[in-house]
Design a protein around this motif. Structure first.
Motif, PDB file in Angstrom:
ATOM      1  N   VAL A  76      56.469  35.318  57.018  1.00 19.79           N
ATOM      2  CA  VAL A  76      57.781  35.673  56.471  1.00 19.79           C
ATOM      3  C   VAL A  76      57.695  36.654  55.319  1.00 19.79           C
ATOM      4  N   SER A  77      56.521  36.794  54.705  1.00 16.62           N
ATOM      5  CA  SER A  77      56.358  37.745  53.613  1.00 16.62           C
ATOM      6  C   SER A  77      54.880  38.094  53.510  1.00 16.62           C
ATOM      7  N   TYR A 116      55.689  30.182  57.466  1.00 16.09           N
ATOM      8  CA  TYR A 116      56.402  28.943  57.760  1.00 16.09           C
ATOM      9  C   TYR A 116      55.967  28.448  59.137  1.00 16.09           C
ATOM     10  N   ALA A 122      61.161  26.537  56.587  1.00 18.53           N
ATOM     11  CA  ALA A 122      60.727  26.607  55.196  1.00 18.53           C
ATOM     12  C   ALA A 122      60.255  25.279  54.645  1.00 18.53           C
ATOM     13  N   GLU A 231      69.588  30.794  64.596  1.00 20.85           N
ATOM     14  CA  GLU A 231      69.946  30.780  63.189  1.00 20.85           C
ATOM     15  C   GLU A 231      71.336  31.399  63.046  1.00 20.85           C
ATOM     16  N   THR A 270      68.503  27.979  55.097  1.00 17.82           N
ATOM     17  CA  THR A 270      67.407  28.885  54.769  1.00 17.82           C
ATOM     18  C   THR A 270      68.012  30.082  54.056  1.00 17.82           C
ATOM     19  N   GLU A 272      67.514  33.727  52.860  1.00 14.04           N
ATOM     20  CA  GLU A 272      66.664  34.881  53.160  1.00 14.04           C
ATOM     21  C   GLU A 272      67.087  36.073  52.320  1.00 14.04           C
ATOM     22  N   LYS A 284      60.875  40.930  52.420  1.00 17.98           N
ATOM     23  CA  LYS A 284      61.685  39.723  52.572  1.00 17.98           C
ATOM     24  C   LYS A 284      61.013  38.502  51.952  1.00 17.98           C
ATOM     25  N   GLN A 286      61.883  34.061  51.830  1.00 10.92           N
ATOM     26  CA  GLN A 286      62.719  32.980  52.343  1.00 10.92           C
ATOM     27  C   GLN A 286      62.426  31.696  51.595  1.00 10.92           C
ATOM     28  N   ARG A 287      63.431  30.845  51.517  1.00  6.30           N
ATOM     29  CA  ARG A 287      63.262  29.546  50.865  1.00  6.30           C
ATOM     30  C   ARG A 287      64.295  28.574  51.432  1.00  6.30           C
TER      31      ARG A 287
END
Length: 295
Positions: A76-77, A116, A122, A231, A270, A272, A284, A286-287
């Motif tokens: 994701v990053s 993730y 996440a 999503e 989530t 983003e 990007k 995310q959490r």
């Protein structure tokens, strides 16, 4: 006398020839394993163990899932896409997952690689930090360290972020974030119909564009099928001409999200972030966040 010394030197060299390959062969790459919880909440508890490792540039990390529960890897990053063996299920959806798999990923660029689980999102995150090497240095690995957790933001409850959400090394001079994954400050539990947080923008990200989206699994919303892994966007925010430093944001839920929150009393999201620097590509973060109605 000389013949005796020569014979001894030959014996020492022969011993080293045996020992050195054995030492080299004993070096192993760090391992990250999928772990499932036990007890009454076992179905809701999954993690990577350890959740953080640090390696040298060019090193490999072994990833595995020895369990019968399906897990996968979603990057994701990261400063670059890791090169993973066929044994690691990598993707962006639950289709990229499996049980009882094992493989390795190689990291050719320094920076922070956040991933993730493709099934659990996440809530099951990990970080691999790759340090730059000086010329001639071999790839190295060091024990993981626990980063500090950021302060709780106004309006949130609980810690200033999820486990492992503290300061991480920057992703290089071109990164629009200061502090890598730790640039995002977000309380993991909040109350109200909006999500509040902050992000640390670097000089490279100044005058850039920030987009924040609130996403939820389709299966968690009314009327969706149980197996729906889509999503769904429940809120968004866009800001331009950012200044370097701490930038705070608040993203309100849309009408659908507010209805679900009111009806269920809880909404897992989530968050983003996409930060696009001038003339650059979006980076990007995310959490995961759990929202509850305001008291």
């Amino acid at each position: 006398m000389r013949r005796g010394m020569l014979a001894m030197a030959v014996l020492v060299l022969a011993a080293l020839a045996v020992v050195l390959p054995a030492v080299a062969g004993s070096e192993t790459s760090p391992s990250i394993t999928a772990v499932n919880g036990t007890g009454i909440y076992a179905e809701q508890t999954h993690s990577w163990s350890p959740s953080q490792v640090t390696v040298g540039e060019g090193a490999s990390v072994t990833l595995s899932n020895p369990t019968t529960v399906r897990h996968g890897v979603r990057w994701v990053s990261s400063p670059a896409t890791p090169v993973c063996s066929a044994g690691v299920p990598v993707g962006t959806s639950e289709a990229a997952s499996g049980a009882e798999w094992n493989g390795a990923c190689t990291f050719t660029q320094p920076g922070s690689y956040v991933f993730y689980c493709t099934v659990h999102g996440a809530a099951m995150s990990g970080t691999i930090t790759v340090g730059a090497l000086t010329p001639g240095s071999p790839p190295i690995s060091t024990p993981p360290t626990t980063p500090p957790v950021g302060p709780t933001l106004a309006g949130g409850e609980g810690s200033g972020g999820q486990p492992g959400a503290g300061t991480a090394p920057e992703l290089g001079d071109a990164s629009p974030f200061t502090g890598g994954v730790g640039a995002l400050r977000l309380a993991s539990r909040q109350r109200g119909a909006s999500v509040r947080g902050a992000v640390n923008v670097s000089a490279a990200g100044a005058r850039g564009r920030l987009e924040v989206e609130l996403l939820a699994k389709g299966a968690s919303l009314a009327g969706a099928g149980r197996g729906d892994s889509r999503e769904v966007r429940l809120g968004s925010l866009e800001r331009g001409s950012l200044s370097a430093g701490i930038v705070r944001f608040a993203v309100a839920l849309g009408a659908r999200g507010k209805r679900v929150l009111k009806r269920r009393g809880r909404l897992a999201l989530t968050v983003e972030l996409a930060l696009t620097p001038p003339g650059g590509h979006a980076a990007k973060l995310q959490r995961g966040v759990v929202l509850r109605p305001a008291p």
